[in-house]
Design an enzyme around this catalytic site. Structure first.
Site, PDB file in Angstrom:
ATOM      1  CB  SER A  53      -0.629   0.061   0.919  1.00  0.00           C
ATOM      2  OG  SER A  53      -2.161   0.932   1.137  1.00  0.00           O
ATOM      3  CG  ASP A  75      -6.638  -3.907  -3.040  1.00  0.00           C
ATOM      4  OD1 ASP A  75      -7.383  -2.991  -2.594  1.00  0.00           O
ATOM      5  OD2 ASP A  75      -5.234  -3.899  -2.523  1.00  0.00           O
ATOM      6  CG  HIS A 125      -5.670  -3.208   0.743  1.00  0.00           C
ATOM      7  ND1 HIS A 125      -4.330  -2.420  -0.613  1.00  0.00           N
ATOM      8  CD2 HIS A 125      -5.200  -1.627   1.359  1.00  0.00           C
ATOM      9  CE1 HIS A 125      -3.873  -2.004  -0.741  1.00  0.00           C
ATOM     10  NE2 HIS A 125      -3.745  -1.074   0.782  1.00  0.00           N
TER      11      HIS A 125
END
Ligand SMILES: *[C@@H]1O[C@H](CO)[C@@H](O)[C@H](O)[C@H]1NC(C)=O
Length: 341
Positions: free
Chosen positions: A42, A124, A158
């Site tokens: 991320s 995600d 995610h």
């Protein structure tokens, strides 16, 4: 809190390794300077790409991005264009890489020789497949196809993907704290194998070494970084007799030690592979920051989730050499590798 204040433990994959409670100075080790690589999830994935590109002279092995996005993405378009499942433009970011090469960033020709790993979950919606596809397209302009791998993980949200259960993990299909999940895919193992080639089987038993807490002060710290970082040192890397390797593992937003304690360090599996393959793992730490800061594309934003700087919070040069967070991480790397034999 423990009643004694000199030692506490961090569980490593269900086992325990001792670490000092009062952070020590960062040590130096016998690390091959050709062996340095970085990966992250991320905002840590954006930062891994920033480090791998801007400091390609330092990260000579390569970089891995889990659910991140294009380099320099948020400079020329609002940062939310670089998230969710948007299709960010990479035209200006590519032009900037070419223009900055050899000055604001290391020579982009280096990237031809770097190993590049990318992974994203099909479910995600935080930094999803469309955003990652634009990173892939951007890197295709600079890297070598045969050195590049792009993995999609079915049903993964995610989250940092693993193939084992870690205490307190979130479900694979749900993006929730601590954003580490058993997705039946060994992300840490796969990125390390892409960097270093075939590896010895990971150690699922008692860790040989220790997770040490060190001070992220002076040149090892920067705005938006915590007072301590962490480093896993396999036992074989402690006496200087073995040339070890160094991998930097960057947590994502809401994954700093202050937010999820050791779950990124324990549950991702990096240390299990490090243990049997002479790899030191450096875990620099970002921190929460509720102050408003001007960002690249206009406006002001705080950083309450302890994200790494991929939007220009801590300087217009956040993704260029000298950007304060990257400079701090590179200072840590230089110190760690200074015992190179
Ligand atoms: C190239 O980079 C320099 C230094 O950041 C900048 O001054 C110049 O405007 C850039 N040129 C282009 C065409 O973007």
């Amino acid at each position: 809190m423990t009643p004694w204040n000199t030692v506490h433990t961090l569980a490593i994959g269900g086992l325990a390794a001792a670490t000092t409670a009062s952070a020590a100075s960062l040590g130096s080790y016998n690390v091959d300077p050709e062996s340095i690589s970085v990966s992250g999830l991320s905002s840590g994935g954006f930062m891994a790409a920033q480090l791998g590109i801007a400091y390609s002279d330092t990260f000579k092995t390569g970089f891995g991005v889990f659910a991140g996005g294009p380099y320099d993405c948020a400079r020329n378009q609002y940062y939310t264009m670089c998230m969710y499942n948007m299709n960010p433009s990479i035209t200006t970011p590519i032009a900037n890489m070419q223009n900055w090469s050899g000055a604001e960033i290391d020579d982009v020709a280096n990237l031809k020789d770097r190993r590049v790993y990318m992974q994203v979950g099909t479910s995600d919606t935080t930094v999803g497949p469309n955003v990652m596809a634009q990173l892939k397209a951007q890197l295709a302009e600079f890297a070598t196809d045969s050195n590049t791998v792009y993995i999609t993980t079915d049903g993964a949200a995610h989250t940092f993907p693993t193939d084992f259960d870690g205490a307190g993990n979130s479900p694979c299909g749900v993006a929730s704290s601590p954003f580490v999940s058993n997705c039946g895919y060994d992300g840490a193992g796969e990125v390390l194998k892409w960097m270093y080639g075939e590896l010895e089987a990971r150690n699922d038993g008692a860790a040989s070494g220790e997770v040490l807490e060190f001070e992220q002060t002076g040149s090892y710290g920067a705005d938006g970084m915590g007072s301590s970082g962490y480093i896993y040192i396999p036992a074989v890397c402690t006496d200087g007799l073995t040339a070890c390797r160094l991998h930097v593992a960057l947590h994502g937003c809401q994954q700093s030690y202050g937010q999820i304690q050791a779950k990124f360090i324990e549950n991702t599996g990096y240390n299990k592979w490090a243990d049997t393959n002479n790899i030191i793992i450096l875990y620099p730490q970002a921190t929460t920051d509720n102050t408003m800061h001007p960002v690249w594309n206009g406006g002001q934003l705080p950083n309450p989730n302890a994200c790494w700087d991929w939007v220009g919070w801590y300087g217009a040069d956040a993704d260029q050499k000298g950007g304060v967070q990257m400079a701090a991480i590179v200072s840590q790397v230089i110190q760690i590798t200074s015992g190179s034999a």
